[in-house]
Design an enzyme around this catalytic site. Sequence first.
Site, short mmCIF file in Angstrom:
data_model
loop_
_atom_site.label_atom_id
_atom_site.label_comp_id
_atom_site.label_asym_id
_atom_site.label_seq_id
_atom_site.Cartn_x
_atom_site.Cartn_y
_atom_site.Cartn_z
N SER A 95 3.99 9.03 -4.59
CA SER A 95 2.78 8.18 -4.63
C SER A 95 2.89 7.10 -5.69
CB SER A 95 1.54 9.03 -4.95
OG SER A 95 1.36 10.01 -3.99
N THR A 198 -0.66 10.10 -7.63
CA THR A 198 -0.87 8.86 -8.38
C THR A 198 -1.13 9.18 -9.85
OG1 THR A 198 -1.72 7.56 -6.56
CG2 THR A 198 -2.62 7.03 -8.73
N THR A 216 0.42 3.35 -8.84
CA THR A 216 0.45 4.02 -7.53
C THR A 216 1.18 3.17 -6.49
OG1 THR A 216 -0.95 5.12 -5.87
CG2 THR A 216 -1.71 3.00 -6.69
N ARG A 226 -2.92 -4.15 2.03
CA ARG A 226 -3.98 -3.34 1.40
C ARG A 226 -3.75 -3.18 -0.11
NH1 ARG A 226 -4.54 1.95 -1.37
NH2 ARG A 226 -6.57 2.78 -0.79
N GLY A 228 -5.52 -0.98 -3.32
CA GLY A 228 -6.47 0.11 -3.58
C GLY A 228 -7.26 -0.10 -4.86
N THR A 249 -8.41 8.87 -9.04
CA THR A 249 -7.40 9.03 -8.01
C THR A 249 -8.11 9.41 -6.72
OG1 THR A 249 -5.32 10.14 -7.43
CG2 THR A 249 -6.98 11.46 -8.56
N GLY A 250 -7.36 9.39 -5.62
CA GLY A 250 -7.96 9.73 -4.33
C GLY A 250 -8.09 8.48 -3.47
N GLY A 252 -8.94 5.22 -2.48
CA GLY A 252 -9.34 4.06 -3.29
C GLY A 252 -10.53 3.31 -2.75
C1 SD4 Z 1 -5.24 4.36 -3.70
N1 SD4 Z 1 -6.26 5.73 -5.37
O1 SD4 Z 1 -4.39 3.49 -3.54
C2 SD4 Z 1 -4.99 5.42 -4.75
C3 SD4 Z 1 -4.32 6.61 -4.13
C4 SD4 Z 1 -4.20 7.82 -4.99
O2 SD4 Z 1 -3.20 9.86 -5.39
O3 SD4 Z 1 -4.84 7.96 -6.00
N2 SD4 Z 1 -3.40 8.76 -4.62
O4 SD4 Z 1 -6.24 4.44 -3.00
#
Ligand code: SD4
Length: 336
Positions: A95, A198, A216, A226, A228, A249-250, A252
């Site tokens: 990631s 990430t 990330t 894209r 994030g 994280t997660g 975005g």
């Molecule tokens: C995103 N927040 O690009 C990031 C992805 C992420 O662990 O955190 N992955 O959306």
Amino acid sequence: MDLAETLFFKSELMKFQRRSLIKLFGLSVLSPLAASSCSLNRSKDLSVSGPQVLTTWNHGVANKIALDSMNEGMTLSDSLVKAISHVENDPKDQSVGYGGRPDEDGTVTLDACIMDENGECGSVTYIQDIKNPIEAARLVKDYSPHVILSGAGAQKFALAHGMQLTDLLSPESRMQYQEWKRKGAKYKTEANIENHDTIGMLCRNKEGNIAGGCSTSGMAFKSAGRVGDSPIIGAGLYVDNRIGASTATGLGEIVLKNLSTFLVVELMRNGKSPQDACVEAIQRIIASYKIKKDQVGLIAINKVGEIGAASILPGFFYSYTDQKEIVVNEAVSYYD
Ligand code: SD4
């Protein structure tokens, strides 16, 4: 916020905390969640005992690098860049940086930002063929009149400051991409421990100053173009050295709609502990978007070294390191 909204948030917040407590008390003392509650509650003592590092996911090695760097007297920015670069260089982390999973066209595009104790920040978005976007972000912070550089411009700037081109698609990520294409190329918004790591890192040095960085490759197989939350100040990362810092994280897109890390810092400014601030920011997302299966994880640290972590779904881990220990704990989550 009107009265109905206030009451809604209050009742939802109580639900969240009750659920967390049930989870905590339902487990043995040695379980990760029980350990997590200890970490979250005992940090005031740590405010006098030297540097601290708090990171999204399982990044204990990077935490140790950052801690050692601060102990050796390196600046917060140098420590962050050294530690996060280590993760960017690791092909096993799919990631971040080299070996990150590509977009729908098979191209690895990276996002990163850094914000320091003076409120200075730099960010690169959609940068390609640069292995250490955190270093590029730091260059933007220190040598550009701008805050964000994107795509080809970000790459040009990095090259002009001595960085080099590297093919970032690892054999493993190439294989996964080909497999994804074979299986019908459907984009999924899942971002949890199984497939995401990430790095968002918050460092507090022995003087009590705070800075953060985030890096990330974004969501696997995302649309071309894209960007994030991770490189956006206030979304993926926010630092106010007078108050504290937070990183996310997660998925975005959710964090971008809610500016979650800015919100966490503002909640801390209004007197919330880092833990309560993370919980309320997650709560705010749930109330706004009725999210059921998408993940967001938030971590935070305040000026005296208290820490917090919360997520929408279970399975969000964070790494905490100080002079005494390196621990990886699961954050409390809204949904079971
Ligand atoms: C995103 N927040 O690009 C990031 C992805 C992420 O662990 O955190 N992955 O959306």
